[in-house]
Design a protein around this motif. Structure first.
Motif, PDB file in Angstrom:
ATOM      1  N   ILE A 140     -24.068 -56.645  14.227  1.00 18.98           N
ATOM      2  CA  ILE A 140     -25.090 -57.268  13.392  1.00 18.98           C
ATOM      3  C   ILE A 140     -26.175 -57.895  14.266  1.00 18.98           C
ATOM      4  N   PRO A 141     -27.456 -57.760  13.887  1.00 19.39           N
ATOM      5  CA  PRO A 141     -28.527 -58.428  14.635  1.00 19.39           C
ATOM      6  C   PRO A 141     -28.318 -59.937  14.678  1.00 19.39           C
ATOM      7  N   VAL A 142     -28.704 -60.545  15.790  1.00 14.07           N
ATOM      8  CA  VAL A 142     -28.522 -61.976  16.000  1.00 14.07           C
ATOM      9  C   VAL A 142     -29.877 -62.646  16.206  1.00 14.07           C
ATOM     10  N   LEU A 143     -30.166 -63.633  15.393  1.00 15.55           N
ATOM     11  CA  LEU A 143     -31.390 -64.420  15.538  1.00 15.55           C
ATOM     12  C   LEU A 143     -31.024 -65.760  16.139  1.00 15.55           C
ATOM     13  N   THR A 144     -31.488 -66.048  17.350  1.00 16.05           N
ATOM     14  CA  THR A 144     -31.141 -67.316  17.988  1.00 16.05           C
ATOM     15  C   THR A 144     -32.310 -68.289  17.908  1.00 16.05           C
ATOM     16  N   ILE A 145     -31.981 -69.529  17.674  1.00 18.69           N
ATOM     17  CA  ILE A 145     -32.980 -70.585  17.503  1.00 18.69           C
ATOM     18  C   ILE A 145     -32.804 -71.601  18.626  1.00 18.69           C
ATOM     19  N   LYS A 146     -33.799 -71.695  19.514  1.00 16.38           N
ATOM     20  CA  LYS A 146     -33.699 -72.594  20.659  1.00 16.38           C
ATOM     21  C   LYS A 146     -34.136 -74.015  20.339  1.00 16.38           C
ATOM     22  N   LYS A 164     -33.578 -44.454  22.854  1.00 17.69           N
ATOM     23  CA  LYS A 164     -32.193 -43.973  22.831  1.00 17.69           C
ATOM     24  C   LYS A 164     -31.209 -44.985  22.264  1.00 17.69           C
ATOM     25  N   THR A 165     -31.415 -46.272  22.535  1.00 14.35           N
ATOM     26  CA  THR A 165     -30.400 -47.281  22.209  1.00 14.35           C
ATOM     27  C   THR A 165     -30.654 -47.995  20.886  1.00 14.35           C
ATOM     28  N   ILE A 166     -31.610 -47.537  20.108  1.00 16.02           N
ATOM     29  CA  ILE A 166     -31.877 -48.132  18.802  1.00 16.02           C
ATOM     30  C   ILE A 166     -31.460 -47.151  17.724  1.00 16.02           C
ATOM     31  N   ASP A 167     -30.702 -47.629  16.741  1.00 13.34           N
ATOM     32  CA  ASP A 167     -30.287 -46.749  15.652  1.00 13.34           C
ATOM     33  C   ASP A 167     -30.973 -47.149  14.352  1.00 13.34           C
ATOM     34  N   LEU A 168     -30.773 -46.351  13.313  1.00 16.36           N
ATOM     35  CA  LEU A 168     -31.445 -46.569  12.034  1.00 16.36           C
ATOM     36  C   LEU A 168     -31.068 -47.907  11.420  1.00 16.36           C
ATOM     37  N   ARG A 169     -29.805 -48.283  11.563  1.00 12.71           N
ATOM     38  CA  ARG A 169     -29.347 -49.545  10.982  1.00 12.71           C
ATOM     39  C   ARG A 169     -30.097 -50.722  11.582  1.00 12.71           C
ATOM     40  N   PHE A 170     -30.271 -50.702  12.896  1.00 12.26           N
ATOM     41  CA  PHE A 170     -30.986 -51.777  13.573  1.00 12.26           C
ATOM     42  C   PHE A 170     -32.445 -51.812  13.129  1.00 12.26           C
ATOM     43  N   VAL A 171     -33.094 -50.648  13.119  1.00 12.28           N
ATOM     44  CA  VAL A 171     -34.502 -50.571  12.722  1.00 12.28           C
ATOM     45  C   VAL A 171     -34.679 -51.068  11.293  1.00 12.28           C
ATOM     46  N   ASN A 172     -33.791 -50.658  10.397  1.00 13.33           N
ATOM     47  CA  ASN A 172     -33.909 -51.066   8.991  1.00 13.33           C
ATOM     48  C   ASN A 172     -33.778 -52.572   8.821  1.00 13.33           C
ATOM     49  N   ARG A 173     -32.867 -53.177   9.580  1.00  8.55           N
ATOM     50  CA  ARG A 173     -32.662 -54.619   9.433  1.00  8.55           C
ATOM     51  C   ARG A 173     -33.838 -55.410  10.008  1.00  8.55           C
ATOM     52  N   LEU A 243     -41.213 -63.184  17.704  1.00  9.07           N
ATOM     53  CA  LEU A 243     -39.809 -62.790  17.707  1.00  9.07           C
ATOM     54  C   LEU A 243     -39.620 -61.582  18.607  1.00  9.07           C
ATOM     55  N   LEU A 244     -38.540 -61.583  19.366  1.00  8.24           N
ATOM     56  CA  LEU A 244     -38.198 -60.447  20.217  1.00  8.24           C
ATOM     57  C   LEU A 244     -36.914 -59.823  19.695  1.00  8.24           C
ATOM     58  N   ALA A 245     -36.932 -58.525  19.430  1.00  7.86           N
ATOM     59  CA  ALA A 245     -35.765 -57.831  18.882  1.00  7.86           C
ATOM     60  C   ALA A 245     -35.231 -56.848  19.904  1.00  7.86           C
ATOM     61  N   ILE A 246     -33.940 -57.025  20.297  1.00  9.30           N
ATOM     62  CA  ILE A 246     -33.334 -56.172  21.316  1.00  9.30           C
ATOM     63  C   ILE A 246     -31.910 -55.825  20.916  1.00  9.30           C
ATOM     64  N   PRO A 247     -31.548 -54.539  20.906  1.00  5.12           N
ATOM     65  CA  PRO A 247     -30.136 -54.183  20.725  1.00  5.12           C
ATOM     66  C   PRO A 247     -29.397 -54.425  22.028  1.00  5.12           C
ATOM     67  N   THR A 248     -28.296 -55.213  21.992  1.00  5.40           N
ATOM     68  CA  THR A 248     -27.634 -55.582  23.246  1.00  5.40           C
ATOM     69  C   THR A 248     -26.499 -54.648  23.627  1.00  5.40           C
ATOM     70  N   HIS A 249     -25.756 -54.132  22.637  1.00  5.03           N
ATOM     71  CA  HIS A 249     -24.588 -53.277  22.899  1.00  5.03           C
ATOM     72  C   HIS A 249     -23.642 -53.922  23.894  1.00  5.03           C
TER      73      HIS A 249
END
Length: 260
Positions: A140-146, A164-173, A243-249
């Motif tokens: 699940i995507p994680v939104l961190t609040i500093k 390569k490392t981004i999938d449809l689920r991530f993009v949709n969210r 906001l910065l969005a990154i898939p971490t895997h």
């Protein structure tokens, strides 16, 4: 967006996520779920890899008192006015004779959970707050609040990609979150000497990627740097993104799925 998960250890850092989650929930009609991991389970999760549980390795003491105290604190939070009127429930790791990492990940990775929102001191994940080790392993995507944010708004999201490392689920969210706030998404490819690609190749890959995920109105740029992560940081400053969005895997380093 169905459910928003807030990992909490009742600290001041964890509390930073409450108002933000409430504002997002109120815009999306989502439910908020407070996630609390008891201390002995956290020690276990932090020291063991998924699938390698050894019964009776930990948990030499009965955590019943800790569980009951945590329940009281969670029930007080649920009945508080910290979440802008959103519906709030909680999940706590109660069983101490099963694999807690597996239990928590099975809970988090259910289809109904759309986003994790987590308060943080802004330091690296390791040793920061009680569920960050789980967040690295969650899909699940994680939104961190500093910092504490009373009014949460975003106008631009920066999304680095190597195609390569981004999938449809991530993009949709990410698209759902940006739509809720009327924000624009800017994709960026960080081009480094070690993995250098010429512009024609990168643009060709972008056209394929854009078509695959139906990103007709998406903005795209190429940024060159000696290091991918430094390039991302520099591009974040230049773009003015909120906001910065990154898939971490499961990676460390920047180590966040979403950073505010």
């Amino acid at each position: 967006m169905k459910k928003i998960v807030i990992p909490t250890d009742f600290s001041s850092d964890a509390e930073k996520a409450y108002a933000v989650a409430g504002q997002i929930a109120s815009r999306t009609n989502a439910e908020i779920v407070l996630l609390h991991i008891i201390s002995s389970h956290l020690d276990f999760i932090d020291n063991m890899s998924y699938g390698s549980y050894v019964p009776n390795m930990l948990f030499n003491e009965d955590p019943t008192i800790e569980i009951e105290n945590s329940k009281k604190k969670l029930e007080e939070l649920v009945s508080s006015d910290k979440f802008h009127g959103a519906k709030v429930t909680y999940f706590i790791t109660e069983s101490y004779r099963s694999d807690p990492l597996k239990d928590v990940l099975e809970f988090l990775n259910k289809q109904e959970h759309s986003l994790i929102i987590m308060g943080t001191s802004g330091d690296d994940f390791v040793g920061d707050t009680n569920a960050e080790v789980v967040a690295r392993k969650s899909v699940i995507p994680v939104l961190t609040i500093k910092n504490r944010i009373d009014q949460f708004n975003i106008s631009k999201v920066l999304l680095p990609t190597d195609f390569k490392t981004i999938d449809l689920r991530f993009v949709n969210r990410i698209s759902t979150l940006s739509t809720v706030f009327g924000a624009k998404i800017e994709f960026v490819y960080i081009n480094t000497p070690k993995h250098f690609k010429d512009t024609d190749y990168i643009e060709k890959e972008w056209r394929r990627f854009k078509k695959k995920y139906k990103l007709e109105d998406a903005v795209f740029s190429i940024f060159s740097d000696h290091d991918v992560e430094l390039g991302i940081v520099k591009m974040l400053e230049r773009s003015g993104a909120d906001l910065l969005a990154i898939p971490t895997h499961g990676r460390t380093g920047l180590s966040l799925s979403l950073i505010h």
